[in-house]
Design an enzyme around this catalytic site. Structure first.
Site, PDB file in Angstrom:
ATOM      1  N   THR A  68       1.445  -4.935   3.473  1.00 24.70           N
ATOM      2  CA  THR A  68       1.263  -5.200   4.900  1.00 24.70           C
ATOM      3  C   THR A  68       2.571  -5.813   5.369  1.00 24.70           C
ATOM      4  O   THR A  68       2.745  -7.017   5.340  1.00 24.70           O
ATOM      5  CB  THR A  68       0.091  -6.173   5.151  1.00 24.70           C
ATOM      6  N   GLY A  69       3.552  -4.950   5.756  1.00 28.28           N
ATOM      7  CA  GLY A  69       4.877  -5.384   6.204  1.00 28.28           C
ATOM      8  C   GLY A  69       4.765  -6.556   7.147  1.00 28.28           C
ATOM      9  O   GLY A  69       5.163  -7.655   6.821  1.00 28.28           O
ATOM     10  N   THR A  70       4.221  -6.331   8.289  1.00 28.46           N
ATOM     11  CA  THR A  70       3.557  -7.359   9.099  1.00 28.46           C
ATOM     12  C   THR A  70       4.306  -8.314  10.005  1.00 28.46           C
ATOM     13  O   THR A  70       5.405  -8.760   9.716  1.00 28.46           O
ATOM     14  CB  THR A  70       2.708  -8.250   8.173  1.00 28.46           C
ATOM     15  N   THR A  71       3.594  -8.612  11.099  1.00 30.90           N
ATOM     16  CA  THR A  71       3.896  -9.811  11.867  1.00 30.90           C
ATOM     17  C   THR A  71       2.577 -10.525  12.080  1.00 30.90           C
ATOM     18  O   THR A  71       1.619  -9.928  12.590  1.00 30.90           O
ATOM     19  CB  THR A  71       4.475  -9.451  13.255  1.00 30.90           C
TER      20      THR A  71
END
Lengths: 233, 277
Positions: free
Chosen positions: A32-35
């Site tokens: 989940t690369g994510t921010t």
């Protein structure tokens, strides 16, 4: 094995082993690369996240829900390895549920955060998980706890995480003010996550928001075409 | 993680077991210059779709060993329970055995609870097992079924992460299949439309991905019935030969013919009786 999937940029396709028929990304771990983001306000917390899960350069799920309920009024925001964070969240959900039944009382956010910290610290060599724990309890109201990679635990009024967070520290520092209202917090979160999604390749999709207070949990989704627009070119 | 030689401590709460030493064996073999034999992989296109009355799972039927097709008609849609089926991509042995183990445990669980098994239960069992093995079991699965809470579809990755979605694709041909889904998927489709969509998605994988090929298998799961359609579409039928390289007797004319008898003398004769009782 992919290292620190959260903060490092994608270095291009790794050497494809033996078989040319099966592309490299089929054997890469799901991240989940994510921010992700969480803020406290008087009376509760607001949490937000993007919705992109990647295997290498392919988006495995473009509508992921990274805001995971741990208990009635406690959520966690997941970043890092999808498998690791899902497994940890499942374990903590079980442990907290059991603890709550023993106590015959809704659990404290600090308890949930410590359970996350216990797993993340003990297995720190094996795990890639950056987690924000946020919720409301009767004792201390709305709280945000940050459990980054390595297993530290610290309470913060505002916290961001994931690979996209690097792009919005400045935005957060300049726009967050203490004692904001719930709606101001929601607006700020939506704006911050949108900005990060704009710049970070590993973040994207829709913005998922949730606000947690004494009265319960309110969830909403901001679809791609409804995101605040910042680009002038 | 490579600094830990020999063993890795995984979640004691979820598992209680230490990672299999096969991982160490592979590492040691590589150091001396040997590589373990290439496992048979299902290059594969598998997919699933939730439609109005249930779920439809689809798969191609090619199994590869390196660049050779090992099996032209293998079955990738595995039985989990009467109302739950699972497509498998990745290492063929891993998908086969993993689904069989969970199918067995789920049957025992159903007998214990006295209830029809739920898809979420199968999902939990699969993800917890795959996480325990930290990705070394190369099984990427599309799990679908209908239970008391309606139709459900999950994608499960080798490291143990899962996604619950209305349409999913896995395997080397998943990008081709996903392109078809993203173009034509609608919520609450009719069965025939959904079957056509899944068929087309797998076909996209078969014709555009080298790791996928042969026929299209379908599995339609609804509340009342189950249709295991194998094959649904023989997309790659073997052609009929139009000619023959055998020459007729007389093509080459015979000019002379001489026959020499070979006189053989029997030197020794032994009889061994075979006990056929």
């Amino acid at each position: 094995k992919m290292a620190a999937a959260t903060m490092s940029p994608y270095f291009g396709q790794q050497m494809s082993s033996k078989n040319d028929l099966v592309p490299a990304w089929t054997s890469q771990e799901v991240s989940t690369g994510t921010t992700i983001m969480a803020l406290e306000y008087d009376g509760g917390v607001v949490i937000g996240a993007d919705s992109r899960t990647t295997t290498g350069a392919y988006i495995a799920n473009r509508v992921t829900d990274k805001l995971t309920p741990i208990h009635d009024r406690i959520f966690c925001c997941r970043s890092g390895s999808a498998a690791d964070t899902q497994a940890i969240a499942d374990v903590v959900t079980y442990q907290l549920g059991f603890h709550s039944i023993e106590l015959d009382e809704p659990p404290l956010v600090e308890t949930a955060a410590n359970l996350f910290r216990a797993s993340c610290y003990r297995y720190r060599e094996e795990l890639t998980a950056g987690i924000l724990v946020a919720g409301w309890d009767r004792r201390k109201g709305g709280q945000v706890y940050c459990v980054p990679i390595g297993g530290m635990l610290v309470r913060q009024p505002v916290s961001v995480g994931g690979s996209g967070s690097s792009y919005i520290y400045g935005f957060m520092d300049s726009n967050y003010k203490p004692n904001m209202t719930k709606d101001q917090c929601l607006e700020l979160t939506a704006a911050a996550v949108s900005l990060a999604m704009e710049r970070d390749g590993s973040s994207g999709g829709v913005v998922r928001l949730a606000s947690i207070s004494k009265d319960g949990v309110e969830r909403r989704v901001i679809l791609g075409n409804q995101l605040p627009k910042y680009s002038t070119h | 993680m490579n600094e830990h030689k020999g063993h890795k401590y995984i979640f004691q709460i979820v598992s209680g077991s230490i990672l299999s030493w096969n991982a160490v064996l592979e590492g040691e073999a590589n150091k001396v210059g040997y590589s373990l034999p290439a496992a048979r992989k299902t290059g594969t296109t598998i997919c699933g779709v939730v439609f109005k009355d249930g779920v439809i799972l689809g798969a191609d039927t090619r199994a590869t060993e390196g660049m050779i097709v090992a099996d032209k008609n293998c079955s990738k849609i595995h039985y989990i329970s009467p109302n739950i089926y699972c497509c498998g991509a990745g290492t063929a042995a891993d998908t086969e055995m993993t689904t069989q183990i969970i199918s067995s445990n789920l049957e025992l669980h159903a007998l214990s609870t006295g209830r029809v098994p739920r898809v979420a239960t199968a999902n939990r069992m699969l993800k917890q097992m795959l996480f325990r093995y930290q990705g070394y079991i190369g099984a990427a699965l599309v799990l679908g079924g209908v239970d008391c809470n309606g139709p459900h579809l999950y994608s499960i990755y080798p490291h143990g992460s899962t996604d619950k979605l209305p349409y999913v694709t896995m395997g080397s041909g998943s990008l081709a299949a996903m392109a078809v889904f993203e173009d034509r998927y609608k919520p609450d489709m009719e069965e025939e439309d959904a079957k056509r969509l899944v068929r087309d998605a797998i076909a996209a994988g078969i014709f555009n991905d080298l790791g996928s090929g042969s026929n299209i298998d379908l599995c339609v799961i609804t509340k009342g019935k189950l249709d295991y359609i194998r094959p649904h579409d023989e997309a790659n039928k073997k052609g009929v030969r139009t000619g023959d390289y055998k020459y007729k007797r007389g093509t080459t004319s015979v000019l002379t013919k001489s026959v020499t008898a070979l006189n053989l003398e029997v030197v020794e004769e032994t009889v061994l009786t075979m006990d056929t009782s």
